[in-house]
Scaffold this active site. Structure first.
Site, PDB file in Angstrom:
ATOM      1  N   ASN A 115       0.746  -1.272  -0.141  1.00 30.51           N
ATOM      2  CA  ASN A 115      -0.101   0.020   0.087  1.00 30.51           C
ATOM      3  C   ASN A 115       0.828   1.244  -0.055  1.00 30.51           C
ATOM      4  O   ASN A 115       1.452   1.673   1.090  1.00 30.51           O
ATOM      5  CB  ASN A 115      -0.935  -0.276   1.246  1.00 30.51           C
ATOM      6  N   LYS A 162       0.081   4.289  -0.225  1.00 35.36           N
ATOM      7  CA  LYS A 162      -0.465   5.427   0.562  1.00 35.36           C
ATOM      8  C   LYS A 162      -0.139   6.471  -0.431  1.00 35.36           C
ATOM      9  O   LYS A 162      -0.289   6.387  -1.659  1.00 35.36           O
ATOM     10  CB  LYS A 162       0.285   5.699   1.884  1.00 35.36           C
ATOM     11  N   GLY A 189       2.900   2.313  10.724  1.00 37.55           N
ATOM     12  CA  GLY A 189       3.593   3.154  10.813  1.00 37.55           C
ATOM     13  C   GLY A 189       4.378   3.868  11.893  1.00 37.55           C
ATOM     14  O   GLY A 189       5.018   4.786  12.104  1.00 37.55           O
ATOM     15  N   SER A 202       4.083  -2.080  10.347  1.00 41.49           N
ATOM     16  CA  SER A 202       5.330  -2.321  10.306  1.00 41.49           C
ATOM     17  C   SER A 202       5.793  -3.572  10.025  1.00 41.49           C
ATOM     18  O   SER A 202       6.821  -4.189  10.551  1.00 41.49           O
ATOM     19  CB  SER A 202       5.692  -1.950  11.646  1.00 41.49           C
TER      20      SER A 202
HETATM   21  P1  13P Z   1       3.333   0.127   7.536  1.00 40.67           P
HETATM   22  O1  13P Z   1       3.687  -0.848   7.047  1.00 40.67           O
HETATM   23  O2  13P Z   1       3.860   1.548   7.198  1.00 40.67           O
HETATM   24  O3  13P Z   1       3.206   0.071   9.228  1.00 40.67           O
HETATM   25  O4  13P Z   1       1.654   0.509   6.989  1.00 40.67           O
HETATM   26  C1  13P Z   1       0.999  -0.717   7.112  1.00 40.67           C
HETATM   27  C2  13P Z   1      -0.460  -0.032   6.405  1.00 40.67           C
HETATM   28  O5  13P Z   1      -1.033   0.806   6.873  1.00 40.67           O
HETATM   29  C3  13P Z   1      -0.584  -0.925   5.222  1.00 40.67           C
HETATM   30  O6  13P Z   1      -1.950  -0.691   4.743  1.00 40.67           O
END
Ligand code: 13P
Length: 250
Positions: free
Chosen positions: A9, A11, A172, A212
């Site tokens: 993802n 984002k 995150g 994470s």
């Molecule tokens: P992180 O891997 O950056 O923690 O994000 C996880 C996430 O929200 C995947 O959709």
């Protein structure tokens, strides 16, 4: 036997050149894998990423969809548009959409059903906040999000649904759920699928862990009996680390 999924993802990250270079890097490094590989780039880059992924097993999904077919919905993107540019999957109910953009369970349910009705595979994200976990409400929150998210979704349609368990406190933050914590939540979700659908649906639905995930913790997480892969944020933005997670998945 459920096929493992490793999904990235992205984002609101990358630009056009970076995104295309990232998917080309994944494509080049992919090699033999038993995992299904998915990327979820930002809307403007979807077409370019689908083109860059062509000839590989990488599938492309969008991070959101809108619930109407067309019309006066400024800023929104329809399922027909997504399919038109080659998307096969869509993320629904991500915690950032729930908690940053204010999406409620009812809207998430409508998006899930719209995606399925129009032939997209839906990755439905669920997960508790840290204060909910500390108040021993994890199961109640997951029950509510699953009951709402999947209301009206038939057992047949569940073949096109993937669940992603993403504890909000692990997204995150660098704080990963321990393999035991992930397994406990996934086991609860699989039991939920069995009691609300059937043993068959529970057995066949993939449940991904997100929060994470990195190359060095992926094998242990995905090695849990009820963890069928990973939904990766930060570590999916570099081909090397994303490939490391795919390699860890087997
Ligand atoms: P992180 O891997 O950056 O923690 O994000 C996880 C996430 O929200 C995947 O959709």
């Amino acid at each position: 036997m459920r096929q493992v999924i490793v999904a990235g993802n992205w984002k609101m990250n990358t630009n056009k050149a970076e995104g295309e270079a990232l998917v080309s890097g994944i494509k080049e490094g992919l090699g033999e894998t038993s995992a299904e590989v998915l990327v979820f780039p930002p809307f403007p880059y979807l077409g370019g990423i689908v083109a860059a992924a062509e000839g590989s097993a990488i599938q492309t999904g969008s991070q959101d969809l809108y619930i109407e077919d067309n019309g006066a919905y400024t800023g929104e993107v329809s399922t027909a548009m997504l399919k038109d540019v080659g998307c096969t999957h869509v993320l629904v109910g991500h915690s950032e959409r729930r908690h940053v953009l204010g999406e409620c369970n009812k809207l998430i349910n409508t998006k899930t059903r719209k995606g399925l009705a129009d032939g997209l595979k839906v990755v439905l994200c669920v997960g508790e906040l840290i204060e909910e976990r500390q108040a021993w409400q994890m199961e109640a929150v997951l029950d509510e999000q699953m009951s709402w998210g999947l209301a009206g979704v038939t057992a047949d349609e569940m073949a096109s649904v993937v669940i992603a368990y993403e504890p909000v406190w692990a997204i995150g933050t660098g704080l990963t759920a321990t393999p035991d914590q992930a397994e406990e939540a996934h086991k609860y979700l699989r039991g939920w699928l069995e009691s609300h659908y059937s043993a068959d649906v529970a057995e066949n639905t993939r449940i991904l862990y997100g929060g994470s995930v990195k190359p060095d913790n992926a094998a242990e997480l995905i090695g849990q009996p009820n963890v069928d892969g990973a939904l990766v944020g930060g570590a999916s933005l570099k081909a090397d680390s994303f490939l490391g997670i795919i390699a860890a998945a087997g």
